[in-house]
Write a protein that holds these residues in place. Structure first.
Motif, PDB file in Angstrom:
ATOM      1  N   ASN A   1       0.821  -1.212   0.000  1.00 39.46           N
ATOM      2  CA  ASN A   1       0.000   0.000   0.000  1.00 39.46           C
ATOM      3  C   ASN A   1       0.860   1.270   0.000  1.00 39.46           C
ATOM      4  O   ASN A   1       0.647   2.187   0.805  1.00 39.46           O
ATOM      5  CB  ASN A   1      -0.957   0.004   1.194  1.00 39.46           C
ATOM      6  N   LEU A   2       1.826   1.291  -0.921  1.00 42.26           N
ATOM      7  CA  LEU A   2       2.746   2.418  -1.015  1.00 42.26           C
ATOM      8  C   LEU A   2       2.381   3.331  -2.181  1.00 42.26           C
ATOM      9  O   LEU A   2       1.546   3.000  -3.019  1.00 42.26           O
ATOM     10  CB  LEU A   2       4.183   1.908  -1.160  1.00 42.26           C
ATOM     11  N   ASN A   3       3.049   4.475  -2.202  1.00 42.07           N
ATOM     12  CA  ASN A   3       2.848   5.450  -3.268  1.00 42.07           C
ATOM     13  C   ASN A   3       4.215   5.740  -3.896  1.00 42.07           C
ATOM     14  O   ASN A   3       4.798   6.805  -3.693  1.00 42.07           O
ATOM     15  CB  ASN A   3       2.220   6.724  -2.692  1.00 42.07           C
ATOM     16  N   ILE A   4       4.728   4.768  -4.635  1.00 38.45           N
ATOM     17  CA  ILE A   4       6.029   4.894  -5.304  1.00 38.45           C
ATOM     18  C   ILE A   4       5.777   5.174  -6.776  1.00 38.45           C
ATOM     19  O   ILE A   4       5.029   4.445  -7.436  1.00 38.45           O
ATOM     20  CB  ILE A   4       6.867   3.608  -5.163  1.00 38.45           C
ATOM     21  N   ARG A   5       6.410   6.211  -7.298  1.00 39.01           N
ATOM     22  CA  ARG A   5       6.172   6.593  -8.687  1.00 39.01           C
ATOM     23  C   ARG A   5       7.440   6.613  -9.533  1.00 39.01           C
ATOM     24  O   ARG A   5       7.377   6.809 -10.739  1.00 39.01           O
ATOM     25  CB  ARG A   5       5.489   7.963  -8.742  1.00 39.01           C
ATOM     26  N   ASP A   6       8.594   6.433  -8.901  1.00 37.54           N
ATOM     27  CA  ASP A   6       9.852   6.463  -9.645  1.00 37.54           C
ATOM     28  C   ASP A   6      10.815   5.421  -9.101  1.00 37.54           C
ATOM     29  O   ASP A   6      10.645   4.913  -7.988  1.00 37.54           O
ATOM     30  CB  ASP A   6      10.496   7.850  -9.555  1.00 37.54           C
ATOM     31  N   TYR A   7      11.829   5.144  -9.887  1.00 39.81           N
ATOM     32  CA  TYR A   7      12.807   4.125  -9.485  1.00 39.81           C
ATOM     33  C   TYR A   7      14.173   4.432 -10.080  1.00 39.81           C
ATOM     34  O   TYR A   7      14.316   5.233 -11.011  1.00 39.81           O
ATOM     35  CB  TYR A   7      12.350   2.743  -9.958  1.00 39.81           C
ATOM     36  N   ILE A   8      15.171   3.761  -9.522  1.00 39.08           N
ATOM     37  CA  ILE A   8      16.529   3.743 -10.068  1.00 39.08           C
ATOM     38  C   ILE A   8      16.988   2.301 -10.040  1.00 39.08           C
ATOM     39  O   ILE A   8      16.703   1.572  -9.089  1.00 39.08           O
ATOM     40  CB  ILE A   8      17.488   4.613  -9.236  1.00 39.08           C
ATOM     41  N   ASN A   9      17.684   1.882 -11.071  1.00 35.48           N
ATOM     42  CA  ASN A   9      18.161   0.505 -11.158  1.00 35.48           C
ATOM     43  C   ASN A   9      19.576   0.469 -11.731  1.00 35.48           C
ATOM     44  O   ASN A   9      19.922   1.273 -12.610  1.00 35.48           O
ATOM     45  CB  ASN A   9      17.230  -0.313 -12.057  1.00 35.48           C
ATOM     46  N   VAL A  10      20.382  -0.452 -11.221  1.00 36.77           N
ATOM     47  CA  VAL A  10      21.690  -0.731 -11.815  1.00 36.77           C
ATOM     48  C   VAL A  10      21.890  -2.239 -11.831  1.00 36.77           C
ATOM     49  O   VAL A  10      21.237  -2.969 -11.093  1.00 36.77           O
ATOM     50  CB  VAL A  10      22.860  -0.090 -11.039  1.00 36.77           C
ATOM     51  N   ASP A  11      22.792  -2.703 -12.677  1.00 35.10           N
ATOM     52  CA  ASP A  11      23.182  -4.107 -12.621  1.00 35.10           C
ATOM     53  C   ASP A  11      24.550  -4.188 -11.945  1.00 35.10           C
ATOM     54  O   ASP A  11      25.112  -3.177 -11.515  1.00 35.10           O
ATOM     55  CB  ASP A  11      23.179  -4.757 -14.009  1.00 35.10           C
ATOM     56  N   PHE A  12      25.083  -5.394 -11.827  1.00 40.55           N
ATOM     57  CA  PHE A  12      26.352  -5.584 -11.127  1.00 40.55           C
ATOM     58  C   PHE A  12      27.457  -4.693 -11.684  1.00 40.55           C
ATOM     59  O   PHE A  12      28.197  -4.049 -10.935  1.00 40.55           O
ATOM     60  CB  PHE A  12      26.807  -7.045 -11.245  1.00 40.55           C
ATOM     61  N   TYR A  13      27.585  -4.670 -12.999  1.00 45.55           N
ATOM     62  CA  TYR A  13      28.715  -3.984 -13.607  1.00 45.55           C
ATOM     63  C   TYR A  13      28.569  -2.479 -13.539  1.00 45.55           C
ATOM     64  O   TYR A  13      29.543  -1.750 -13.350  1.00 45.55           O
ATOM     65  CB  TYR A  13      28.879  -4.476 -15.046  1.00 45.55           C
ATOM     66  N   GLY A  14      27.326  -1.989 -13.670  1.00 47.57           N
ATOM     67  CA  GLY A  14      27.097  -0.562 -13.518  1.00 47.57           C
ATOM     68  C   GLY A  14      27.401  -0.106 -12.103  1.00 47.57           C
ATOM     69  O   GLY A  14      28.017   0.948 -11.887  1.00 47.57           O
ATOM     70  N   ALA A  15      26.995  -0.899 -11.121  1.00 45.20           N
ATOM     71  CA  ALA A  15      27.257  -0.567  -9.722  1.00 45.20           C
ATOM     72  C   ALA A  15      28.759  -0.528  -9.453  1.00 45.20           C
ATOM     73  O   ALA A  15      29.257   0.368  -8.760  1.00 45.20           O
ATOM     74  CB  ALA A  15      26.586  -1.582  -8.804  1.00 45.20           C
ATOM     75  N   ALA A  16      29.485  -1.491  -9.995  1.00 45.74           N
ATOM     76  CA  ALA A  16      30.941  -1.536  -9.799  1.00 45.74           C
ATOM     77  C   ALA A  16      31.616  -0.305 -10.410  1.00 45.74           C
ATOM     78  O   ALA A  16      32.528   0.285  -9.811  1.00 45.74           O
ATOM     79  CB  ALA A  16      31.513  -2.813 -10.422  1.00 45.74           C
TER      80      ALA A  16
ATOM     81  N   GLU B   1      33.602 -15.050  -9.651  1.00 46.80           N
ATOM     82  CA  GLU B   1      32.464 -15.273 -10.542  1.00 46.80           C
ATOM     83  C   GLU B   1      32.256 -14.076 -11.470  1.00 46.80           C
ATOM     84  O   GLU B   1      32.029 -14.222 -12.672  1.00 46.80           O
ATOM     85  CB  GLU B   1      31.196 -15.504  -9.722  1.00 46.80           C
ATOM     86  N   LEU B   2      32.357 -12.862 -10.910  1.00 47.02           N
ATOM     87  CA  LEU B   2      32.197 -11.656 -11.723  1.00 47.02           C
ATOM     88  C   LEU B   2      33.275 -11.559 -12.794  1.00 47.02           C
ATOM     89  O   LEU B   2      33.011 -11.138 -13.919  1.00 47.02           O
ATOM     90  CB  LEU B   2      32.253 -10.408 -10.830  1.00 47.02           C
ATOM     91  N   SER B   3      34.502 -11.976 -12.455  1.00 51.37           N
ATOM     92  CA  SER B   3      35.609 -11.866 -13.409  1.00 51.37           C
ATOM     93  C   SER B   3      35.442 -12.816 -14.587  1.00 51.37           C
ATOM     94  O   SER B   3      35.958 -12.562 -15.676  1.00 51.37           O
ATOM     95  CB  SER B   3      36.941 -12.142 -12.702  1.00 51.37           C
ATOM     96  N   ILE B   4      34.700 -13.905 -14.384  1.00 53.11           N
ATOM     97  CA  ILE B   4      34.458 -14.852 -15.477  1.00 53.11           C
ATOM     98  C   ILE B   4      33.653 -14.189 -16.582  1.00 53.11           C
ATOM     99  O   ILE B   4      33.906 -14.383 -17.777  1.00 53.11           O
ATOM    100  CB  ILE B   4      33.726 -16.104 -14.960  1.00 53.11           C
ATOM    101  N   TYR B   5      32.682 -13.358 -16.178  1.00 54.49           N
ATOM    102  CA  TYR B   5      31.790 -12.754 -17.155  1.00 54.49           C
ATOM    103  C   TYR B   5      32.414 -11.572 -17.891  1.00 54.49           C
ATOM    104  O   TYR B   5      32.186 -11.396 -19.081  1.00 54.49           O
ATOM    105  CB  TYR B   5      30.484 -12.331 -16.477  1.00 54.49           C
ATOM    106  N   ASP B   6      33.198 -10.749 -17.182  1.00 61.34           N
ATOM    107  CA  ASP B   6      33.782  -9.604 -17.896  1.00 61.34           C
ATOM    108  C   ASP B   6      35.212  -9.871 -18.362  1.00 61.34           C
ATOM    109  O   ASP B   6      35.848  -9.031 -18.975  1.00 61.34           O
ATOM    110  CB  ASP B   6      33.718  -8.333 -17.054  1.00 61.34           C
ATOM    111  N   LYS B   7      35.695 -11.091 -18.044  1.00 61.36           N
ATOM    112  CA  LYS B   7      37.014 -11.535 -18.523  1.00 61.36           C
ATOM    113  C   LYS B   7      38.147 -10.611 -18.062  1.00 61.36           C
ATOM    114  O   LYS B   7      39.148 -10.446 -18.754  1.00 61.36           O
ATOM    115  CB  LYS B   7      37.011 -11.662 -20.058  1.00 61.36           C
TER     116      LYS B   7
END
Length: 338
Positions: free
Chosen positions: A149-164, A191-197
């Motif tokens: 029962n909230l009134n949220i109208r906006d958001y922000i999102n990042v993925d792992f690499y954007g956050a890093a 694990e993260l290094s496997i994906y971004d090499k």
């Protein structure tokens, strides 16, 4: 077009920064250095939400709740999506709500456990974090609003690499790492290094450490130490607060970093005008603490296996009341110094 004066920087960037963290921005007030917020670089992805109350799942009761407040807070959803590539939909590994008192600048930060058993429109009962993968930010916000029962109208999102990248742009973050957390942090780091090499740089010592972007992300993923996923949300909030501390430390010189290294790593529903309007009421705040909490509360939830899948179950009305007490009432949450 009006310019943004004085201390308009450090707080929007901190609310903005998460993948956690992200809040503030400031432009100098000298004529030579004034910045028009409408010419700032755009975020990585600006998403146009359907903003009708029905499309966002905002009830008449939630609207009335906001209107009943003498100084209603602005509530923003913060997500960090668990995806390794741009093509993945990804569950929201981090689900937070940042509540900002526009008049006083008081900030409240609450995590909602990702495994919470909620109703997702069109899908039925499921884990909260699945809403983002199923229907993107529109459904993720709607799910939060409908279930709590909230009134949220906006958001922000990042993925792992954007956050890093954001954490690295700020020069890293200071985090107290426990000895028992080290092997798990380094495992997630590998694990993260496997994906971004890119080879991982392991953390070799416990104690207060300056973590790189990847190390900070790996730290927020630890859940095998301590109180499982509940303590993981605490780590996530710790990194967000550490980001805020870095912003305060760097002061006005962080502005070009925000423009060139933070905005391009964010996905958001907000334009620069809205971001700066939030900053205007926050930056003059004399509050020295960020109030934080995690929901559902331990006493109001229990883990259950349903169809052989583990969920965190709670009476949604009870948890909704607890969340509203935290956002709108006077509570005794954990207080973290800025």
């Amino acid at each position: 077009m009006k310019t943004i004066k004085g201390k308009m920087k450090t707080f929007v960037l901190s609310i903005l920064c998460i993948g956690f963290g992200f809040f503030q921005l400031k432009a100098q007030d000298s004529t030579a250095n004034r910045v028009d917020f409408m010419v700032l670089p755009a975020a990585k992805k600006v998403v146009q939400l359907n903003r009708s109350d029905a499309a966002l799942g905002i009830s008449a009761q939630a609207i009335a709740k906001q209107k009943s407040q003498q100084n209603p807070p602005i509530n923003i959803a913060l997500f960090a999506v668990d995806r390794r590539t741009e093509a993945e939909a990804g569950n929201s590994d981090v689900v937070m709500v940042i509540s900002i008192d526009q008049l006083s600048g008081k900030l409240k930060m609450l995590s909602i456990m990702r495994d919470t058993y909620v109703n997702i429109e069109g899908t039925g009962m499921n884990k909260l974090n699945a809403a983002f993968a199923i229907g993107g930010p529109q459904l993720a916000i709607k799910t939060l609003n409908q279930n709590f029962n909230l009134n949220i109208r906006d958001y922000i999102n990042v993925d792992f690499y954007g956050a890093a990248k954001i954490v690295d742009a700020l020069g890293g973050v200071q985090i107290p790492v426990k000895t028992e957390e080290l092997p798990y942090l380094n495992n997630y780091l590998n694990e993260l290094s496997i994906y971004d090499k890119i080879p991982a740089i392991p953390l070799t010592q416990a104690g207060l450490q300056l973590l790189s972007g990847k190390q900070a992300v790996a730290y927020t993923r630890i859940r095998a130490v301590g109180h499982g996923d509940a303590q993981r949300t605490e780590r996530q909030r710790s990194v967000l607060i550490a980001i805020f501390n870095q912003l305060k430390l760097k002061g006005k010189e962080i502005f070009p970093v925000f423009a060139t290294d933070v905005l391009p790593n964010l996905e958001t529903s907000m334009n620069n005008f809205i971001l700066f309007s939030f900053a205007g009421s926050i930056l003059n705040s004399k509050n020295k603490t960020i109030e934080q909490a995690r929901f559902p509360l331990d006493k109001e939830s229990v883990g259950k296996r349903i169809d052989n899948i583990w969920y965190l179950t709670t009476d949604l009305k009870t948890t909704t009341n607890s969340i509203h007490q935290f956002i709108y009432g006077s509570t005794n949450p954990v207080k973290t110094k800025r």
